[in-house]
Structure formats: structure tokens, C-alpha cells
Scaffold this motif. Structure first.
Motif, PDB file in Angstrom:
ATOM      1  N   THR A 270      38.440  40.991  43.266  1.00 31.88           N
ATOM      2  CA  THR A 270      37.217  41.642  42.802  1.00 31.88           C
ATOM      3  C   THR A 270      36.593  42.393  43.960  1.00 31.88           C
ATOM      4  O   THR A 270      36.382  41.819  45.035  1.00 31.88           O
ATOM      5  N   ARG A 452      30.591  48.383  35.694  1.00 31.14           N
ATOM      6  CA  ARG A 452      31.995  47.937  35.702  1.00 31.14           C
ATOM      7  C   ARG A 452      32.847  49.203  35.586  1.00 31.14           C
ATOM      8  O   ARG A 452      32.652  49.979  34.653  1.00 31.14           O
ATOM      9  N   ARG A 457      40.640  47.599  36.905  1.00 34.77           N
ATOM     10  CA  ARG A 457      40.342  46.177  36.677  1.00 34.77           C
ATOM     11  C   ARG A 457      39.916  45.511  37.980  1.00 34.77           C
ATOM     12  O   ARG A 457      40.614  45.648  38.995  1.00 34.77           O
ATOM     13  N   TYR A 460      33.752  46.957  40.532  1.00 32.80           N
ATOM     14  CA  TYR A 460      32.377  47.043  40.002  1.00 32.80           C
ATOM     15  C   TYR A 460      31.551  47.935  40.933  1.00 32.80           C
ATOM     16  O   TYR A 460      31.906  48.127  42.100  1.00 32.80           O
ATOM     17  N   LEU A 485      27.922  40.459  35.207  1.00 35.45           N
ATOM     18  CA  LEU A 485      29.155  41.004  34.613  1.00 35.45           C
ATOM     19  C   LEU A 485      30.376  40.275  35.172  1.00 35.45           C
ATOM     20  O   LEU A 485      31.298  39.914  34.430  1.00 35.45           O
ATOM     21  N   ILE A 486      30.361  40.042  36.498  1.00 37.82           N
ATOM     22  CA  ILE A 486      31.515  39.356  37.106  1.00 37.82           C
ATOM     23  C   ILE A 486      31.651  37.949  36.528  1.00 37.82           C
ATOM     24  O   ILE A 486      32.744  37.515  36.156  1.00 37.82           O
ATOM     25  N   ASP A 489      33.008  38.252  33.010  1.00 32.78           N
ATOM     26  CA  ASP A 489      34.419  38.651  32.983  1.00 32.78           C
ATOM     27  C   ASP A 489      35.325  37.498  33.385  1.00 32.78           C
ATOM     28  O   ASP A 489      36.427  37.343  32.866  1.00 32.78           O
ATOM     29  N   ARG A 490      34.861  36.677  34.327  1.00 30.49           N
ATOM     30  CA  ARG A 490      35.659  35.514  34.746  1.00 30.49           C
ATOM     31  C   ARG A 490      35.822  34.552  33.574  1.00 30.49           C
ATOM     32  O   ARG A 490      36.873  33.969  33.369  1.00 30.49           O
TER      33      ARG A 490
END
Ligand SMILES: Cc1cc2nc3c(=O)[nH]c(=O)nc-3n(C[C@H](O)[C@H](O)[C@H](O)COP(=O)(O)OP(=O)(O)OC[C@H]3O[C@@H](n4cnc5c(N)ncnc54)[C@H](O)[C@@H]3O)c2cc1C
Length: 491
Positions: A270, A452, A457, A460, A485-486, A489-490
Motif C-alpha cells: 500500500t 483511491r 491497486r 491512494y 478507505l485502506i 479495503d483490507r
């Protein structure tokens, strides 16, 4: 565990780092400069000290919340003092007005301009507070808005978002005094826009400042950047300065890490870029992602304004001046036409002068003052050559200050100029714009690049060129959006 890498230790990068670390993530911040803060910089010279970027801090609650998320108290890191008057306004006809949160004093000054405007201004403030109530949850404090999320706003409120007329048109419907109209219109510049083009929705900024107040951190605005870096490090974040990132490394369209300019590969799944989104695509992503189409999409957006800055060490005390001062131009509309249509700095501009030594005497030697002089200017444009013209423009500004009775030309003990070229070079700001895309469009909240990346992929964006926009509190909120968001998404 591979760390989450944040490229850039601007306020967006640091805020994101704090939130991620507070949620238990391992975080590595890579900053190209030798110091943290990005646009929130400081310069010391010959006994004077200046903040080089932001000078007006609003929305104290956003800072408070950031510290609270980390289980800390803002007061233990920063002493935020209320600034009064909020700003002292000087007009070419000799009128002077102190914008203040003291209602009776403000009303008396407005009545002296036009008695009817006392009611008008109170109605305007109620309108601006309503805008904040309606737009805050959709456009400011949550994820990037979509047309779908907007449909959750009750229909009666949705009609009151007031995006179809300009800020200036709305202001005119409330107040008559040209002085007051100019003062309220100026809030468009807080996000780099023009009051004649930006949607009336942005009148929300008047609510934020006139009702919420302006705050000054003791020691200077840079104390905020220093406090955020300290907090981040206490939470275990590693901040490496003097460490430029050359490339975001991908496998296909998935993040693998970043390549540093010394050739080291730092692996990560990430990556959060605190760099201007357009600059990320132009310089850090491979051509397969940064296609001509994508670049054209990002760069055809009108940038917000930039600015021309003079840092002046001035001999003598100027008792007429407050901490924040504005010297208005005669023709405000022409000024914004110069910036946004003609692409040149206004020849008779409105001038902003901040003097932190009024609140922090240590910022200038005894008997002197540290003037931060800022004039709005277009983002870098082929129609104006700063290399050739900056010195001439500096002289023009000093003459205009002299027209207001402030002839400091014989009193300058030390000085430094900063042009939009410097800002672009020092912080990677696309075309030197202060606040990312210009807010001169009713749809800007929907058009800003998403936090994002749509095509990579694990990538961010945080900071002023992504949601919810430019300005210190907004940029801090972008850190919240990205961290959420992270986490989502996780999951
Ligand atoms: C002169 C001026 C006056 C302003 N006045 C105000 C104000 O009064 N009030 C207000 O609220 N806002 C104001 N703003 C806006 C505010 O400063 C910004 O919105 C905010 O500071 C931007 O923060 P950021 O996190 O988006 O990014 P930035 O501050 O731009 O930080 C980005 C960081 O990324 C680093 N970086 C870039 N490329 C790389 C790379 N390849 N590798 C590693 N690091 C990299 C840069 O060095 C920088 O430190 C002003 C801005 C300016 C310039």
C-alpha cells in the motif's frame, strides 16, 4: 509486515500517517525535502522568521479530532491562540474594517457602511451556517461524494446547496455595501477560486471563519507540522527526510513498493501519495498507467490560483497593522479576470500582509517586524514569465503598499521572494497551484481525483489535490478518508 509507505510529509501525509499508526499499522513516510510540512514551511534569516505557506488556520475541531484519534490532547502539543481581529481590511477609499467575532463591534462597523447590511449580514451568516450543516456530511467530512451519496440529502436541503449561482451573486442578494461584498467574496480565495465564478456553496467558508474563528499556534504555523511529526513518531511512524521517491513500482497494475532516487527499492503493498495527483501520474507512475489520455484528463482541469510571496524583514513597528491585514484593490472583478482568464498576475492586486511578530515578538529582532506579503497570482502559465518579471512585480507591490500609506521601501532589512516556480519546485505542486483544482465549477466536489487510485491497486492519494480539497483542515480530513478507505479495503 511490510509498512504502508507514504510519499511526502506534507500535512496530508502526516495526518494520514497518524491515523494509520493509531490504527496499529506500520508506516514509513518518505519526504524529499530536509524538513517536514510541505507547503507549510518556515524560513529564518537575519534574526527574522516567517511561515512560508498557510497563515490562517480555521476549523480547530479538525486538529482536535486528529489528536484525539491518537489518544492525545491537542493542548499538550500546541497552544492555539484565537486571533483578534480576525483580519484588518483596508480599502482604497480609506475605509478600514476589523472583521471580528465580537458581534456588537462587527454590527457597528457594518452599520457605518450601510445600516441595512446589519440584517443582511446576519441573514448571510445564517445562510452560510445552513450550507455547512447541509454540505458538511456529503462534501467535507466523509468519503468523496457521488451522485448516489448526494441523493441521501433530504430534497428540501438539496435545493439549498446553492451551486448554480456564483458566490458573488449570493452575497449581493444579502448585502449592499461594496466593501462588505468584497470582504465576503474574498473567502473564495481560501480555496484558490474567484468569487465571480466559484459556486455560492463556497460561502460556507465565511461561516467557518467568521463564526468558528481563526487560530494561531504559538511559535508560528510551522508548529503544527512539527507537532504532527512528533505525534506520528511517538506512534511509531518512521519519517525519512531528504529521501525523494523516484518511482512507484508496480507489477501489472498492483503496487509493489517505491524506488528511491538512490536506487533502493522499498517494498510495500500500500502506497499513499501526498504529492499532487497530476505530478504523481506525470513523474512517478509508468507510461502504461500514465497514458496520454489519463494525463490529459488530469491536466486539463483549471488549477486553483498560485501566489507571489515576499518575505520582508522590516524595521520599525507599524501600529496601524494587525496580525492579518488585507489591502483591497479598486477593481476586484478585474483582478480575478487577470488571474483566471488572462493568466497574468493582477497589476493592481489585493495584498495580504501577515505579521506573526504581532503575536510572537521573537519572530523579529527588537524594533522590527516579519512581513509575509502574499498576492494571488495565476498558476504557472506560458503567458507570464516569472524569471523575467518577478523583480518588477515586487516593486509594483511595494508601490501599492506605499499608496496605502505604508512606504517600507527604505525600511527593508532582509527579504526573499517566492514565485509559483519556487512552489512547484519545492513541493511538486502542479503548475505551482496552492490548492489543486480550482473551485470555479459547480461540480468540482465530484471531479476531484478520488482518494483511491482508479487504475492502480494499493495506491491512494492524500492532500490538497484530492478529496475534500485544499487548505490545512481539508488536507487533514483527506488523511481520515484515506485511512478509512485502506481499512475498508483490507476488510
Ligand atoms: C503560500 C500559501 C499560502 C496558503 N495559505 C493557506 C492558509 O492560510 N490556510 C490554509 O488552510 N491553507 C493555506 N494554504 C494551503 C495549504 O498550505 C495546503 O493546502 C496544504 O498545506 C497542502 O498540504 P498537502 O499535504 O496537500 O501537500 P504539500 O504541502 O504539497 O506536501 C507534499 C509533500 O510531498 C513531498 N514530495 C513531493 N514529491 C515527492 C517525492 N517524489 N518524494 C518524496 N516526497 C515528495 C513534498 O516535498 C511535500 O513535502 C496555503 C498554501 C500556500 C502555498
Amino acid at each position: 509486515m511490510k509498512p504502508i509507505i507514504i510519499i511526502g510529509a506534507g500535512i496530508g501525509g502526516l495526518s494520514t500517517a497518524i491515523r494509520l499508526a493509531a490504527a496499529g499499522r506500520k508506516v514509513l513516510v518518505l519526504e524529499q525535502s530536509e524538513t517536514v510540512g510541505g507547503k507549510m514551511g518556515q524560513i529564518r534569516r537575519d534574526g527574522f522568521r516567517w511561515d512560508t505557506g498557510p497563515s490562517v488556520i480555521t476549523m480547530r475541531h479538525v486538529l482536535e479530532e486528529l489528536f484525539a484519534v491518537a489518544g492525545r490532547r491537542l493542548e499538550d502539543y500546541l497552544t492555539l491562540l484565537p486571533v483578534e481581529p480576525l483580519t484588518r481590511y483596508f480599502y482604497p477609499d480609506g475605509t478600514r474594517l476589523d472583521a471580528t467575532r465580537d458581534l456588537s463591534r462587527m454590527a457597528a462597523q457594518i452599520a457605518a457602511l450601510d445600516e441595512r447590511d446589519v440584517e443582511g449580514c446576519l441573514s448571510y451568516l445564517a445562510y452560510a451556517a445552513r450550507l455547512h450543516r447541509i454540505t458538511g456530511p456529503v462534501f467535507i467530512y466523509d468519503r468523496p461524494p457521488t451522485w448516489r451519496s448526494f441523493t441521501r440529502v433530504p430534497p428540501a436541503d438539496a435545493l439549498r446547496v446553492d451551486a448554480w449561482r456564483s458566490m458573488d451573486a449570493a452575497i449581493r442578494s444579502f448585502v449592499r455595501s461594496p466593501h462588505l461584498r468584497q470582504l465576503l467574496g474574498r473567502f473564495a480565495t481560501y480555496v484558490g477560486g474567484s468569487p465571480y465564478q466559484a459556486p455560492a456553496t463556497l460561502n460556507v467558508i465565511a461561516h467557518v471563519e467568521l463564526t468558528g474563528g481563526v487560530w494561531y499556534p504559538q511559535g508560528g504555523i510551522y508548529a503544527i507540522a512539527a507537532a504532527l511529526a512528533r505525534l506520528a513518531e511517538e506512534l511509531g511512524v518512521e519519517i525519512r527526510t531528504g529521501c525523494p521517491v523516484r518511482q512507484i513500482v508496480l507489477a501489472g497494475n498492483t503496487v509493489q513498493g517505491v524506488l528511491l532516487s538512490d536506487g533502493t527499492l522499498e517494498p510495500a503493498e500500500t502506497v499513499v501519495a501526498n504529492v499532487d495527483v497530476a505530478t504523481v501520474y506525470q513523474t512517478l507512475l509508468p507510461p502504461a498507467i500514465a497514458t496520454p489520455r489519463r494525463l490529459a484528463h488530469l491536466t486539463r482541469v483549471e488549477p486553483s490560483c498560485s501566489g507571489f510571496i515576499l518575505l520582508l524583514g522590516v524595521a520599525g513597528r507599524h501600529e496601524r497593522l494587525a496580525h492579518h491585514n488585507i489591502f483591497f484593490s479598486n477593481d476586484y472583478r478585474r483582478e480575478f479576470d487577470d488571474i483566471f482568464r488572462r493568466g497574468v498576475p493582477p497589476d493592481a492586486p489585493t495584498i495580504y500582509v501577515a505579521i506573526t511578530s504581532k503575536s510572537d515578538p521573537a519572530h523579529a529582532p527588537a524594533g522590527g517586524e516579519n512581513w509575509f506579503v502574499l498576492v494571488n497570482a495565476p498558476a504557472l502559465d506560458s503567458r507570464y514569465d516569472w524569471m523575467a518579471q518577478a523583480t518588477v512585480y515586487r516593486d509594483q507591490i511595494l508601490i501599492r503598499l506605499a499608496d496605502f500609506g505604508l512606504d517600507i521601501r527604505g525600511k527593508i532589512q532582509t527579504e526573499q521572494m517566492l514565485t509559483p516556480l519556487d512552489l512547484a519546485r519545492l513541493t511538486g505542486a502542479w503548475r505551482g497551484a496552492f490548492y489543486g483544482a480550482s473551485p470555479n465549477s459547480p461540480f468540482i466536489a465530484f471531479r476531484r481525483p478520488h482518494n483511491r487510485a482508479p487504475d492502480v491497486r494499493g495506491l491512494y492519494f492524500t492532500g490538497g489535490t484530492t478529496h475534500p480539497g485544499g487548505g490545512v483542515p481539508m488536507v487533514m480530513l483527506s488523511g481520515k478518508v484515506v485511512a478509512n478507505l485502506i481499512a475498508a479495503d483490507r476488510r
